[in-house]
Design a protein around this motif. Structure first.
Motif, PDB file in Angstrom:
ATOM      1  N   TYR A  38      -8.272  -6.098  -4.232  1.00  0.00           N
ATOM      2  CA  TYR A  38      -7.582  -7.314  -4.683  1.00  0.00           C
ATOM      3  C   TYR A  38      -8.357  -7.993  -5.812  1.00  0.00           C
ATOM      4  O   TYR A  38      -7.768  -8.571  -6.732  1.00  0.00           O
ATOM      5  CB  TYR A  38      -7.420  -8.302  -3.523  1.00  0.00           C
ATOM      6  N   GLU A  70      -3.595 -15.553   4.034  1.00  0.00           N
ATOM      7  CA  GLU A  70      -2.544 -15.270   3.037  1.00  0.00           C
ATOM      8  C   GLU A  70      -1.337 -16.193   3.218  1.00  0.00           C
ATOM      9  O   GLU A  70      -0.778 -16.687   2.236  1.00  0.00           O
ATOM     10  CB  GLU A  70      -2.157 -13.789   3.114  1.00  0.00           C
ATOM     11  N   ASN A 143      -2.042  -2.892  -1.051  1.00  0.00           N
ATOM     12  CA  ASN A 143      -3.079  -3.023  -0.028  1.00  0.00           C
ATOM     13  C   ASN A 143      -3.474  -1.630   0.459  1.00  0.00           C
ATOM     14  O   ASN A 143      -4.625  -1.236   0.384  1.00  0.00           O
ATOM     15  CB  ASN A 143      -2.552  -3.904   1.120  1.00  0.00           C
ATOM     16  N   ARG A 146      -2.238   1.575   6.439  1.00  0.00           N
ATOM     17  CA  ARG A 146      -3.051   0.934   7.472  1.00  0.00           C
ATOM     18  C   ARG A 146      -3.431   1.931   8.567  1.00  0.00           C
ATOM     19  O   ARG A 146      -2.621   2.795   8.943  1.00  0.00           O
ATOM     20  CB  ARG A 146      -2.318  -0.280   8.056  1.00  0.00           C
ATOM     21  N   ARG A 167      -5.619  -7.184  16.815  1.00  0.00           N
ATOM     22  CA  ARG A 167      -5.229  -8.207  15.837  1.00  0.00           C
ATOM     23  C   ARG A 167      -4.212  -7.613  14.907  1.00  0.00           C
ATOM     24  O   ARG A 167      -4.357  -6.479  14.452  1.00  0.00           O
ATOM     25  CB  ARG A 167      -6.445  -8.686  15.043  1.00  0.00           C
ATOM     26  N   ASN A 207      -5.989  -1.933   9.428  1.00  0.00           N
ATOM     27  CA  ASN A 207      -6.029  -2.280   8.016  1.00  0.00           C
ATOM     28  C   ASN A 207      -6.235  -1.026   7.173  1.00  0.00           C
ATOM     29  O   ASN A 207      -6.634   0.017   7.704  1.00  0.00           O
ATOM     30  CB  ASN A 207      -7.182  -3.264   7.735  1.00  0.00           C
TER      31      ASN A 207
HETATM   32  O1  EAX Z   1      -4.280  -8.214   2.432  1.00  0.00           O
HETATM   33  O2  EAX Z   1      -4.402  -9.640   6.848  1.00  0.00           O
HETATM   34  C1  EAX Z   1      -4.581  -8.445   6.624  1.00  0.00           C
HETATM   35  O3  EAX Z   1      -4.844  -7.613   7.506  1.00  0.00           O
HETATM   36  C2  EAX Z   1      -4.450  -7.957   5.205  1.00  0.00           C
HETATM   37  O4  EAX Z   1      -4.474  -6.565   5.152  1.00  0.00           O
HETATM   38  C3  EAX Z   1      -5.563  -8.551   4.389  1.00  0.00           C
HETATM   39  O5  EAX Z   1      -5.423  -9.921   4.400  1.00  0.00           O
HETATM   40  C4  EAX Z   1      -5.512  -8.054   2.973  1.00  0.00           C
END
Ligand code: EAX
Length: 323
Positions: A38, A70, A143, A146, A167, A207
């Motif tokens: 980012y 975010e 991003n 994941r 989470r 993630n």
């Molecule tokens: O965008 O909240 C998250 O797991 C996101 O992947 C992170 O804020 C990066």
């Protein structure tokens, strides 16, 4: 008299250079570190904007969630207390519901499929939904795919993930999917994740490799499973308030800068994908590379039934079959 003229000339000069050099500082925020993907995308955006506007616009960057998670940053852009946010689509669906469809697990086959779909007319059309919500989406950044990490056990199939408190982002589409794996999804803003993993408030999280690397999750997580269970797009978002202040020429500069930022951020994701897994192993994580992906897809069937109701089975199929 002569002195007056000199003084008047100096005054004019001062005025002129002051006006010409008036500079607007734009605040840009993102959740991950100043060395993350980012940061790379945001820095290219800012450099291009500063260059393209001869320094009339420059950025002040706020990395590592220093302005909050975010969702909070997107709200701040809507309110005008923040100018730009480089964010995942995680919480975006709470503001622009049409975007939620791209958060469906196993929707995209690979990076090429996802990137070409988002850059296609259909992907760009989604960006037109933002102004009605007091936001402007300048470009799809990225991003990444994941993967799951946790402190309890290696995850190869859904049964291994079952019962884990994980989470998740504040994203209903994700949470609905993860429940079908038997996971207890715990939505949480990103700045709180490292602490929650460290204290064991949650067993794990999910993630992309670039985030796991940049956030040093190897310090608080033992197991990494390359589930690749969902592609996580990113977005550079600003507001109509800012865009309406820009001349047409400057609007063009901002849009071009956003496109270049997306290219740079995707390139950084590629690099982290290429080098990151070995690095995380070196940092002590045990990595499961061979995950039973089909078992995760099969487990998702009840969630897909709900997604089909919400988004339309045809719309989902159109994206999955996009060539
Ligand atoms: O965008 O909240 C998250 O797991 C996101 O992947 C992170 O804020 C990066």
């Amino acid at each position: 008299m002569k002195l007056n003229k000199v003084l008047i000339a100096l005054g004019l000069l001062g005025g002129l250079s002051g006006a010409a050099m008036a500079q607007t500082v734009l605040k840009i925020g993102y959740a991950t570190s100043a060395t993350s993907h980012y940061a790379v995308g945001s820095t290219v955006f800012c450099d291009e904007v500063e260059k393209g506007t001869q320094g009339r616009y420059k950025c002040q960057q706020f990395p590592s969630g220093s302005l909050g998670g975010e969702r909070e940053m997107i709200e701040a852009v809507q309110l005008g207390t923040l100018d730009i946010v480089n964010t995942s689509t995680g919480p975006v669906g709470n503001f622009v519901p049409e975007v939620k469809i791209v958060d469906i697990p196993f929707l995209f086959r690979d990076y090429d499929h996802a990137r070409r779909y988002l850059d296609s007319a259909a992907g760009q059309e989604l960006l037109t939904k933002f102004p009605a919500k007091g936001l402007v989406a300048l470009a799809w950044t990225e991003n990444g795919f994941r993967h799951m990490t946790n402190n309890k056990r290696a995850i190869v199939k859904p049964a291994d993930a079952s019962g884990l408190k994980m989470r998740t982002m504040e994203n209903k589409v994700h949470m609905e999917g993860y429940r079908t794996f038997g996971i207890q999804p715990t939505p949480m803003a990103f700045p709180e994740v490292f602490g929650a993993l460290q204290q064991g408030t949650v067993d794990g999280q999910e993630n992309p490799i670039p985030v796991i690397l940049a956030s040093k999750f190897s310090q608080v997580q033992k197991h990494l499973s390359l589930t690749g269970h969902v592609y996580s797009p990113g977005l550079l978002i600003t507001s109509p308030r800012l865009m309406n202040k820009l001349s047409d020429a400057d609007k063009k500069v901002f849009n071009e800068a956003a496109k270049k930022a997306a290219v740079a951020q995707r390139k950084k994701v590629n690099e982290d994908e290429d080098n990151g897994i070995a690095q995380l192993e070196k940092d002590g994580m045990s990595v499961v590379r061979k995950v039973d992906g089909q078992a995760f897809r099969d487990a998702l069937a009840p969630a897909y039934a709900a997604y089909s109701k919400e988004f339309g089975a045809d719309n989902i199929r159109k994206i999955q079959q996009f060539k």
